[in-house]
Design a protein around this motif. Structure first.
Motif, PDB file in Angstrom:
ATOM      1  N   GLU A  23       0.831  -1.209   0.000  1.00  0.00           N
ATOM      2  CA  GLU A  23       0.000   0.000   0.000  1.00  0.00           C
ATOM      3  C   GLU A  23       0.863   1.255   0.000  1.00  0.00           C
ATOM      4  O   GLU A  23       0.587   2.215  -0.728  1.00  0.00           O
ATOM      5  N   ASP A  24       1.926   1.259   0.801  1.00  0.00           N
ATOM      6  CA  ASP A  24       2.830   2.412   0.815  1.00  0.00           C
ATOM      7  C   ASP A  24       3.485   2.613  -0.548  1.00  0.00           C
ATOM      8  O   ASP A  24       3.618   3.741  -1.031  1.00  0.00           O
ATOM      9  N   ALA A  25       3.896   1.511  -1.176  1.00  0.00           N
ATOM     10  CA  ALA A  25       4.544   1.612  -2.482  1.00  0.00           C
ATOM     11  C   ALA A  25       3.568   2.101  -3.547  1.00  0.00           C
ATOM     12  O   ALA A  25       3.932   2.903  -4.420  1.00  0.00           O
ATOM     13  N   LEU A  26       2.323   1.646  -3.489  1.00  0.00           N
ATOM     14  CA  LEU A  26       1.315   2.112  -4.443  1.00  0.00           C
ATOM     15  C   LEU A  26       1.057   3.606  -4.276  1.00  0.00           C
ATOM     16  O   LEU A  26       0.908   4.336  -5.265  1.00  0.00           O
ATOM     17  N   ASP A  27       0.998   4.067  -3.028  1.00  0.00           N
ATOM     18  CA  ASP A  27       0.813   5.502  -2.788  1.00  0.00           C
ATOM     19  C   ASP A  27       1.961   6.309  -3.388  1.00  0.00           C
ATOM     20  O   ASP A  27       1.753   7.390  -3.949  1.00  0.00           O
ATOM     21  N   ASP A  28       3.177   5.780  -3.269  1.00  0.00           N
ATOM     22  CA  ASP A  28       4.329   6.472  -3.858  1.00  0.00           C
ATOM     23  C   ASP A  28       4.202   6.551  -5.378  1.00  0.00           C
ATOM     24  O   ASP A  28       4.526   7.575  -5.986  1.00  0.00           O
ATOM     25  N   LEU A  29       3.726   5.481  -5.994  1.00  0.00           N
ATOM     26  CA  LEU A  29       3.562   5.479  -7.449  1.00  0.00           C
ATOM     27  C   LEU A  29       2.482   6.464  -7.882  1.00  0.00           C
ATOM     28  O   LEU A  29       2.594   7.099  -8.938  1.00  0.00           O
ATOM     29  N   VAL A  30       1.433   6.612  -7.074  1.00  0.00           N
ATOM     30  CA  VAL A  30       0.403   7.608  -7.376  1.00  0.00           C
ATOM     31  C   VAL A  30       0.997   9.009  -7.299  1.00  0.00           C
ATOM     32  O   VAL A  30       0.742   9.862  -8.161  1.00  0.00           O
ATOM     33  N   GLU A  31       1.793   9.269  -6.265  1.00  0.00           N
ATOM     34  CA  GLU A  31       2.407  10.590  -6.116  1.00  0.00           C
ATOM     35  C   GLU A  31       3.281  10.938  -7.312  1.00  0.00           C
ATOM     36  O   GLU A  31       3.375  12.099  -7.713  1.00  0.00           O
ATOM     37  N   LYS A  32       3.924   9.931  -7.885  1.00  0.00           N
ATOM     38  CA  LYS A  32       4.812  10.162  -9.026  1.00  0.00           C
ATOM     39  C   LYS A  32       4.065  10.093 -10.352  1.00  0.00           C
ATOM     40  O   LYS A  32       4.683  10.096 -11.421  1.00  0.00           O
ATOM     41  N   ALA A  33       2.723  10.022 -10.293  1.00  0.00           N
ATOM     42  CA  ALA A  33       1.866  10.001 -11.480  1.00  0.00           C
ATOM     43  C   ALA A  33       2.116   8.780 -12.360  1.00  0.00           C
ATOM     44  O   ALA A  33       1.857   8.810 -13.562  1.00  0.00           O
ATOM     45  N   LEU A  34       2.595   7.688 -11.756  1.00  0.00           N
ATOM     46  CA  LEU A  34       2.764   6.442 -12.493  1.00  0.00           C
ATOM     47  C   LEU A  34       1.567   5.512 -12.315  1.00  0.00           C
ATOM     48  O   LEU A  34       1.426   4.532 -13.047  1.00  0.00           O
ATOM     49  N   LEU A  35       0.729   5.811 -11.347  1.00  0.00           N
ATOM     50  CA  LEU A  35      -0.535   5.110 -11.136  1.00  0.00           C
ATOM     51  C   LEU A  35      -1.617   6.150 -10.897  1.00  0.00           C
ATOM     52  O   LEU A  35      -1.328   7.275 -10.478  1.00  0.00           O
ATOM     53  N   THR A  36      -2.858   5.771 -11.134  1.00  0.00           N
ATOM     54  CA  THR A  36      -3.985   6.615 -10.763  1.00  0.00           C
ATOM     55  C   THR A  36      -4.866   5.856  -9.784  1.00  0.00           C
ATOM     56  O   THR A  36      -4.926   4.620  -9.807  1.00  0.00           O
ATOM     57  N   GLU A  37      -5.526   6.578  -8.904  1.00  0.00           N
ATOM     58  CA  GLU A  37      -6.471   5.962  -7.985  1.00  0.00           C
ATOM     59  C   GLU A  37      -7.827   5.834  -8.664  1.00  0.00           C
ATOM     60  O   GLU A  37      -8.287   6.759  -9.334  1.00  0.00           O
ATOM     61  N   VAL A  38      -8.461   4.692  -8.472  1.00  0.00           N
ATOM     62  CA  VAL A  38      -9.787   4.427  -9.030  1.00  0.00           C
ATOM     63  C   VAL A  38     -10.736   4.255  -7.852  1.00  0.00           C
ATOM     64  O   VAL A  38     -10.700   3.241  -7.158  1.00  0.00           O
ATOM     65  N   GLY A  39     -11.562   5.255  -7.598  1.00  0.00           N
ATOM     66  CA  GLY A  39     -12.402   5.211  -6.410  1.00  0.00           C
ATOM     67  C   GLY A  39     -11.553   5.337  -5.160  1.00  0.00           C
ATOM     68  O   GLY A  39     -10.480   5.946  -5.165  1.00  0.00           O
ATOM     69  N   ASP A  40     -12.019   4.729  -4.072  1.00  0.00           N
ATOM     70  CA  ASP A  40     -11.331   4.860  -2.787  1.00  0.00           C
ATOM     71  C   ASP A  40     -10.343   3.742  -2.508  1.00  0.00           C
ATOM     72  O   ASP A  40      -9.479   3.889  -1.641  1.00  0.00           O
ATOM     73  N   THR A  41     -10.446   2.617  -3.218  1.00  0.00           N
ATOM     74  CA  THR A  41      -9.651   1.452  -2.817  1.00  0.00           C
ATOM     75  C   THR A  41      -8.879   0.795  -3.950  1.00  0.00           C
ATOM     76  O   THR A  41      -8.177  -0.186  -3.707  1.00  0.00           O
ATOM     77  N   ALA A  42      -8.981   1.292  -5.157  1.00  0.00           N
ATOM     78  CA  ALA A  42      -8.354   0.610  -6.290  1.00  0.00           C
ATOM     79  C   ALA A  42      -7.382   1.532  -7.020  1.00  0.00           C
ATOM     80  O   ALA A  42      -7.380   2.751  -6.828  1.00  0.00           O
TER      81      ALA A  42
END
Length: 252
Positions: free
Chosen positions: A215-234
């Motif tokens: 979860e921490d690593a996914l949050d980091d990827l979102v911050e770097k715009a390499l992932l996007t959040e889909v809703g609240d949990t995906a």
């Protein structure tokens, strides 16, 4: 969460001897593809930068502050929910105004921002009610939000970047090489998930790691715009980013 610090999300830049902990976060090293939006940001008035998670709202605002905006600057990360009176109390103490009664804090904060011509960046707002207490009668305020908020000013709505100019792939390469190995590995592996989005347990299963670490690593990827959040949990990939991540796994 972008730009948060130990002081609870408040950062200040200026010539008033404020601690370095109140400095706005540094802008991203690599910034391409938003020159038109950068030109749309103007001093004076309230500008909302809206768009989905990971699209680059905070990066755009920070780049504009750093390159185009002179003078004192104050940064608030509104992700952390807390009563307005408490947040304003900490802000006023940072601005060397101590012991202001709770009922006077909104007026006191607006007054000092107006008099000292401080530029505000209110990051990660979820509602207009969160923002309103901090807005001075005039001056420069930039707000970022995933929602289109009615703040009585201009709005710049960000869409995911396309690669029509061929500039996105080099940017992704630069972001990728700076990732710690855990995030880089997760980036490569999750790109092969068969669905359009995935949650933390699915990512943990793919990576063979604990949900907490993932979860921490996914949050980091979102911050770097390499992932996007889909809703609240995906989480999910932009098509071009997914292709980039898959190519990195094939190379590796």
């Amino acid at each position: 969460m972008a730009g948060r610090n130990a002081a609870g999300g408040i950062r200040f830049r200026g010539s008033h001897g404020i601690s370095a902990q109140f400095l706005p976060p540094a802008p991203p090293k690599h910034f391409v593809g938003r020159l038109r939006e950068l030109e749309q940001l103007r001093p004076n008035g309230v500008t909302l930068v809206s768009g989905p998670a990971g699209v680059g709202k905070t990066a755009l605002a920070l780049r504009w502050l750093h390159d185009r905006c002179s003078g004192d600057q104050l940064y608030l990360d509104l992700t952390v929910r807390e009563p307005v009176e408490l947040r304003l109390g900490r802000l006023l103490r940072a601005l060397r105004l101590n012991d202001v009664p709770a009922e006077d804090r909104v007026a006191a904060f607006r007054s000092i921002v107006l008099k000292q011509k401080i530029t505000l960046l209110l990051d990660n707002a979820s509602s207009a009610d969160q923002v309103t207490p901090f807005l001075p009668a005039s001056g420069t305020v930039v707000v970022t939000s995933r929602s289109s908020l009615d703040l009585g000013g201009a709005e710049i709505a960000l869409d995911p970047l396309t690669d029509e100019t061929g500039s996105l792939a080099p940017l992704l390469d630069l972001s990728y090489v700076e990732l710690p190995e855990r995030q880089a590995r997760l980036y490569r592996l999750c790109a092969w998930h068969p669905g359009t989005h995935f949650d933390v347990p699915e990512a943990a299963a793919i990576a063979g790691e604990s949900e907490c670490d993932v979860e921490d690593a996914l949050d980091d990827l979102v911050e770097k715009a390499l992932l996007t959040e889909v809703g609240d949990t995906a989480f999910g990939f932009h098509d071009l980013v997914r292709a980039h991540a898959r190519a990195k796994r094939q190379i590796g």
